[in-house]
Design an enzyme around this catalytic site. Sequence first.
Site, short mmCIF file in Angstrom:
data_model
loop_
_atom_site.label_atom_id
_atom_site.label_comp_id
_atom_site.label_asym_id
_atom_site.label_seq_id
_atom_site.Cartn_x
_atom_site.Cartn_y
_atom_site.Cartn_z
N ASN A 6 -3.38 -10.26 4.66
CA ASN A 6 -2.23 -10.02 4.34
C ASN A 6 -0.93 -10.76 3.75
OD1 ASN A 6 0.31 -7.72 4.56
ND2 ASN A 6 -0.81 -6.77 5.59
N HIS A 9 4.13 -10.32 3.24
CA HIS A 9 5.64 -11.26 3.74
C HIS A 9 5.63 -12.45 3.00
CE1 HIS A 9 6.17 -8.50 6.53
NE2 HIS A 9 5.15 -8.38 6.65
N ARG A 17 15.53 -12.93 -2.48
CA ARG A 17 16.42 -13.56 -3.20
C ARG A 17 16.19 -13.00 -4.80
NH1 ARG A 17 18.96 -18.38 -2.90
NH2 ARG A 17 19.67 -18.95 -4.98
N HIS A 42 -0.23 -3.98 1.39
CA HIS A 42 0.51 -2.41 1.71
C HIS A 42 1.67 -2.30 1.10
CE1 HIS A 42 2.64 0.20 5.13
NE2 HIS A 42 2.65 1.06 3.63
N ARG A 44 4.27 0.52 0.10
CA ARG A 44 5.24 1.49 1.01
C ARG A 44 5.99 1.81 -0.25
NH1 ARG A 44 6.23 0.02 6.48
NH2 ARG A 44 6.81 1.58 6.64
N ARG A 48 9.58 -2.25 -0.36
CA ARG A 48 10.03 -3.22 0.52
C ARG A 48 9.66 -4.40 0.32
NH1 ARG A 48 9.17 -2.06 6.74
NH2 ARG A 48 10.72 -0.06 6.24
N GLU A 69 -3.79 -1.02 1.65
CA GLU A 69 -3.17 -0.15 2.46
C GLU A 69 -2.35 0.69 1.68
OE1 GLU A 69 -2.23 -2.71 5.85
OE2 GLU A 69 -0.98 -0.98 6.32
N THR A 99 7.68 -2.45 10.82
CA THR A 99 6.41 -2.27 10.46
C THR A 99 5.42 -1.45 11.10
OG1 THR A 99 3.95 -3.72 10.64
CG2 THR A 99 5.46 -4.16 12.61
N THR A 100 4.19 -1.14 10.53
CA THR A 100 3.42 -0.05 10.51
C THR A 100 3.49 -0.03 12.67
OG1 THR A 100 2.43 -0.26 8.89
CG2 THR A 100 1.32 1.25 10.65
N GLU A 151 -10.09 0.78 11.05
CA GLU A 151 -9.37 -0.11 11.46
C GLU A 151 -8.49 -0.48 12.53
OE1 GLU A 151 -6.59 -2.15 8.89
OE2 GLU A 151 -5.40 -3.04 10.77
N HIS A 190 -3.10 -6.25 13.46
CA HIS A 190 -2.14 -5.73 13.21
C HIS A 190 -1.15 -6.94 15.01
CE1 HIS A 190 2.40 -4.06 13.84
NE2 HIS A 190 2.02 -3.66 12.79
N GLY A 191 -0.72 -7.68 14.51
CA GLY A 191 -0.18 -8.32 15.68
C GLY A 191 -1.22 -10.21 15.81
N GLY A 213 -1.70 -10.67 8.64
CA GLY A 213 -0.74 -11.08 7.65
C GLY A 213 0.12 -12.20 7.95
N HIS A 214 1.52 -11.14 9.43
CA HIS A 214 2.92 -11.80 9.58
C HIS A 214 2.86 -12.91 9.41
CE1 HIS A 214 6.50 -11.95 12.02
NE2 HIS A 214 7.53 -11.48 10.57
N1 PXP Z 1 -2.97 -3.73 9.59
C1 PXP Z 1 -2.09 -2.91 9.06
C2 PXP Z 1 -2.91 -1.23 9.11
C3 PXP Z 1 -1.11 -3.42 8.73
O1 PXP Z 1 0.00 -2.02 8.51
C4 PXP Z 1 -0.66 -4.24 9.79
C5 PXP Z 1 0.81 -4.93 8.37
O2 PXP Z 1 1.07 -4.66 7.53
C6 PXP Z 1 -1.50 -5.58 9.26
C7 PXP Z 1 -3.26 -5.10 9.67
C8 PXP Z 1 -1.25 -6.41 9.73
O3 PXP Z 1 -0.58 -7.07 10.60
P1 PXP Z 1 0.28 -8.46 10.59
O4 PXP Z 1 0.66 -8.34 10.45
O5 PXP Z 1 0.85 -8.15 12.42
O6 PXP Z 1 -0.67 -9.13 10.74
#
Ligand code: PXP
Length: 241
Positions: A6, A9, A17, A42, A44, A48, A69, A99-100, A151, A190-191, A213-214
């Site tokens: 993802n 970010h 900037r 994603h 949104r 953002r 997404e 975040t979601t 997912e 996620h996470g 992602g993050h």
């Molecule tokens: N899956 C979904 C559905 C999400 O909303 C996100 C966050 O955008 C992710 C995966 C990735 O999560 P993370 O950025 O915590 O890895």
Amino acid sequence: MKLLVNIDHVATLRNARGEGYPDPIEAARVCEEAGAAGIVFHLRGDRRHIRDEDVFRLKENVRGKLDFEMAASDEMLDICTKVDPHLCTLVPEGREELTTEGGLDMETVFDDYKNRVFPKLRETDIEISLFLDPNLRDIELAHELGTDAIELHTGTFANADPAKRQHELTRLRKAAKMANDLGIKLNAGHGLNLENLPDLLETISVLNEVSIGHALISKSLFWGLERTVKAYLEIIEDFYG
Ligand code: PXP
């Protein structure tokens, strides 16, 4: 099992900037060259991070799987069907959230998805995935809707303190078994990070894709994107060969 990165970010940093860098499309290219099987973004409602022009450039440039997404608004459905990604992952979206924050509440969205969202997406070849907490009832309803994939939301597991961690893994394992028994493709995200991914892969052996992602983008500030993607791939190879 595939790693989808993802790249939201990278756009967050660019937007901080208002310059044209770092470019999320360049990040996507580096991730794919390092071995990632695809890219997630994603778009949104508040734009953002990823913006409309990024989406079309990603479609042109990503060679592997593209996962769009989004919340199931009419606006997003229009953009998604124009972009024609491989996969559309539907998520709940709250304006104030960082975040979601959780999976879809299937009881609440069922009728709307059945009457408006699925018919629109089913006019295309786009695969549909629903972002769900590991609740068996949500998975049953997702099956009733005829989703291609789900997912599983791994955020609660990722953030669980040691006392609750095993409980969360058990919930994920039961949910994964049910989805697999129903013939639904299974993704997770996620996470997830380098520390908790091994436990997830140990627990669920039937995953198709993980979306990360993050933590991955954050680590790449220190390690570089190529090395970071390869570190995730090494973990996956340890489990899936
Ligand atoms: N899956 C979904 C559905 C999400 O909303 C996100 C966050 O955008 C992710 C995966 C990735 O999560 P993370 O950025 O915590 O890895």
